[in-house]
Design a protein around this motif. Structure first.
Motif, PDB file in Angstrom:
ATOM      1  N   GLY A  37      48.990  42.555  40.018  1.00  0.00           N
ATOM      2  CA  GLY A  37      48.226  41.862  41.065  1.00  0.00           C
ATOM      3  C   GLY A  37      48.893  40.576  41.504  1.00  0.00           C
ATOM      4  N   ASP A  38      49.427  39.823  40.555  1.00  0.00           N
ATOM      5  CA  ASP A  38      50.140  38.586  40.901  1.00  0.00           C
ATOM      6  C   ASP A  38      51.373  38.906  41.733  1.00  0.00           C
ATOM      7  N   ALA A  83      51.829  41.336  43.655  1.00  0.00           N
ATOM      8  CA  ALA A  83      51.412  41.794  44.985  1.00  0.00           C
ATOM      9  C   ALA A  83      50.768  40.676  45.803  1.00  0.00           C
ATOM     10  N   LEU A 100      47.766  39.405  45.238  1.00  0.00           N
ATOM     11  CA  LEU A 100      46.328  39.653  45.385  1.00  0.00           C
ATOM     12  C   LEU A 100      45.525  38.429  44.962  1.00  0.00           C
ATOM     13  N   SER A 101      44.485  38.119  45.715  1.00  0.00           N
ATOM     14  CA  SER A 101      43.661  36.957  45.396  1.00  0.00           C
ATOM     15  C   SER A 101      42.238  37.333  44.988  1.00  0.00           C
ATOM     16  N   LEU A 143      41.497  40.356  43.223  1.00  0.00           N
ATOM     17  CA  LEU A 143      41.528  41.421  42.235  1.00  0.00           C
ATOM     18  C   LEU A 143      42.692  41.188  41.282  1.00  0.00           C
ATOM     19  N   ALA A 144      42.430  41.294  39.976  1.00  0.00           N
ATOM     20  CA  ALA A 144      43.492  41.203  38.979  1.00  0.00           C
ATOM     21  C   ALA A 144      43.870  42.622  38.570  1.00  0.00           C
ATOM     22  N   ILE A 145      45.152  42.949  38.627  1.00  0.00           N
ATOM     23  CA  ILE A 145      45.646  44.254  38.195  1.00  0.00           C
ATOM     24  C   ILE A 145      46.810  44.019  37.242  1.00  0.00           C
ATOM     25  N   ASN A 146      46.735  44.659  36.072  1.00  0.00           N
ATOM     26  CA  ASN A 146      47.774  44.504  35.058  1.00  0.00           C
ATOM     27  C   ASN A 146      48.107  45.862  34.465  1.00  0.00           C
ATOM     28  N   ILE A 171      42.078  46.475  35.361  1.00  0.00           N
ATOM     29  CA  ILE A 171      41.637  45.932  36.640  1.00  0.00           C
ATOM     30  C   ILE A 171      40.449  45.015  36.382  1.00  0.00           C
ATOM     31  N   ALA A 230      37.754  41.977  38.338  1.00  0.00           N
ATOM     32  CA  ALA A 230      37.322  41.290  39.552  1.00  0.00           C
ATOM     33  C   ALA A 230      35.997  40.588  39.275  1.00  0.00           C
ATOM     34  N   PRO A 252      38.957  37.662  40.056  1.00  0.00           N
ATOM     35  CA  PRO A 252      39.945  37.039  39.171  1.00  0.00           C
ATOM     36  C   PRO A 252      39.668  35.539  39.011  1.00  0.00           C
TER      37      PRO A 252
END
Length: 125
Positions: free
Chosen positions: A25-26, A28, A30-31, A33-36, A109, A111, A113
């Motif tokens: 997410g970082d 990409a 994204l503000s 949603l956190a995706i790892n 995932i 949210a 974040p």
């Protein structure tokens, strides 16, 4: 409009983590949603600590292997193709047990974040 295609394997792992952690997410930008992506060998845990979130909902989708998730009530076994969800204020510790036969690969995932939303949890023994 904006679009991206990212290869999580091309993202440098985050240093000083208990397993391989890639902040997709970082990368990409994204503000909301956190995706790892996590890759944990037997005996490794995914997050830095047993924890809970005040506001964030968190979901772990197992891509490969079997994920163990410890909670105050019980331990869950989550197979490849299954999803584990932790509501806000629900303590959990996702890990690959010491006696696991193989590594586990997980898409996590969360949210929203929220910064400083994760808190350590000390289970009563």
């Amino acid at each position: 409009m904006g679009y991206q295609v990212l290869d999580p394997e091309a993202i440098d792992p985050t240093p000083d983590r208990p397993c391989v952690h890639r902040a997709v997410g970082d990368a990409a930008g994204l503000s909301e949603l956190a995706i790892n992506v996590y890759e944990a060998d037997p005996g490794e845990q995914l997050p830095l600590a047993y924890h809970y979130h005040d506001e964030q909902e968190e979901a772990f989708y197992v891509l490969e292997g079997e994920l163990a998730v410890e909670t105050p009530e019980r331990e869950y076994s989550v197979d490849a193709g299954e999803l584990f969800v932790a509501d806000p204020e629900s303590p959990h510790r996702a890990h690959n047990p010491d006696d696991a036969a193989a590594a586990v690969r997980v898409l996590a995932i969360g949210a929203p974040p929220v910064e400083d939303d994760a808190h350590p949890y000390e289970p009563e023994r």
